[in-house]
Motif scaffolding. Structure first.
Motif, mmCIF file in Angstrom:
data_model
loop_
_atom_site.group_PDB
_atom_site.id
_atom_site.type_symbol
_atom_site.label_atom_id
_atom_site.label_comp_id
_atom_site.label_asym_id
_atom_site.label_seq_id
_atom_site.Cartn_x
_atom_site.Cartn_y
_atom_site.Cartn_z
ATOM 1 N N TYR A 17 0.843 -1.188 0.000
ATOM 2 C CA TYR A 17 0.000 0.000 0.000
ATOM 3 C C TYR A 17 0.882 1.243 0.000
ATOM 4 C CZ TYR A 17 -3.509 -3.368 1.540
ATOM 5 O OH TYR A 17 -4.343 -4.454 1.628
ATOM 6 N N MET A 19 0.365 5.571 0.155
ATOM 7 C CA MET A 19 -0.508 6.744 0.225
ATOM 8 C C MET A 19 0.316 7.961 0.608
ATOM 9 S SD MET A 19 -2.667 6.249 3.797
ATOM 10 C CE MET A 19 -3.328 7.899 3.774
ATOM 11 N N ASN A 38 -5.499 2.510 -1.861
ATOM 12 C CA ASN A 38 -4.070 2.711 -1.592
ATOM 13 C C ASN A 38 -3.192 1.543 -2.035
ATOM 14 O OD1 ASN A 38 -4.498 5.244 -0.439
ATOM 15 N ND2 ASN A 38 -4.865 4.371 1.572
ATOM 16 N N LYS A 91 3.008 7.781 -8.494
ATOM 17 C CA LYS A 91 3.503 7.597 -7.127
ATOM 18 C C LYS A 91 4.959 7.146 -7.103
ATOM 19 C CE LYS A 91 -0.980 6.509 -5.102
ATOM 20 N NZ LYS A 91 -1.820 5.481 -4.467
ATOM 21 N N TYR A 120 5.557 9.465 0.893
ATOM 22 C CA TYR A 120 4.475 8.498 0.971
ATOM 23 C C TYR A 120 4.657 7.565 2.164
ATOM 24 C CZ TYR A 120 3.413 10.023 -3.747
ATOM 25 O OH TYR A 120 3.094 10.791 -4.831
#
Length: 184
Positions: A17, A19, A38, A91, A120
């Motif tokens: 994950y 985020m 996520n 990301k 992140y």
């Protein structure tokens, strides 16, 4: 569910994950991190976390006295991401932007002037119904770039390497959480 009350053998991979991190709020709760939104993608080849300290040793010429101190620390979490899209790529780079319009997603990568400075929360979750779950969490960024290799007879796997940043006032780089039994 049984818990990790003794040394156990950990088998298998898990879920990854990612985020955006807001340092003022600290590390979010598990239920906030571990959502489908996520999950960066299904992973291939598992995940690994590496911690590397660098020490300095002061020593006299005769080897009679020594003093050692830690100078730097480095932590990285690596994993292969097998299912991905443009939002995943965004990301994985600090210079990426993704837009969606007219049934098309466009991700643009590059341009040092586009550096976004985002950090992140990266969470690897190893689920184990017998011995209890293990969570490994860092705050950081993918610092290794990535390669998209499109091969005739193989899936495209993006190898991501997230370098940890301190995530609290103590300079913590890695958080490892294991489920343990409640006190009787």
């Amino acid at each position: 569910m049984a818990k990790r009350d003794k040394d156990v053998i950990t088998l298998g991979s898990g879920k990854l994950y990612v985020m955006e991190f807001d340092s003022e709020d600290g590390i979010p709760e598990d239920t906030t991190i571990e959502t489908e939104e996520n999950r960066i993608g299904y992973i291939k080849g598992g995940a690994s976390i590496a911690y590397t300290p660098t020490f300095y040793t002061a020593e006299d010429d005769l080897g009679k006295v020594k003093k050692r101190t830690i100078q730097t620390e480095e932590a990285t979490l690596t994993s292969g991401i097998m299912t991905w899209n443009g939002k995943t790529l965004e990301k994985l780079t600090s210079t990426g932007t993704t837009t969606e319009a007219n049934g098309k997603r466009t991700t643009k990568i590059g341009g040092v002037g586009n550096y976004n400075g985002k950090s992140y929360v990266i969470r690897f979750l190893h689920e184990d119904a017998v011995d209890g779950d293990v969570r490994v969490t860092i705050v950081g960024q993918n610092t290794s770039g990535f390669t998209l290799a499109f091969a005739k007879a193989a899936e495209t796997v993006i190898d991501a390497e997230f370098s940890a940043l301190p995530n609290d006032a103590n300079g913590t780089l890695i958080i490892v959480e294991e489920e343990i039994p409640a006190s009787v």
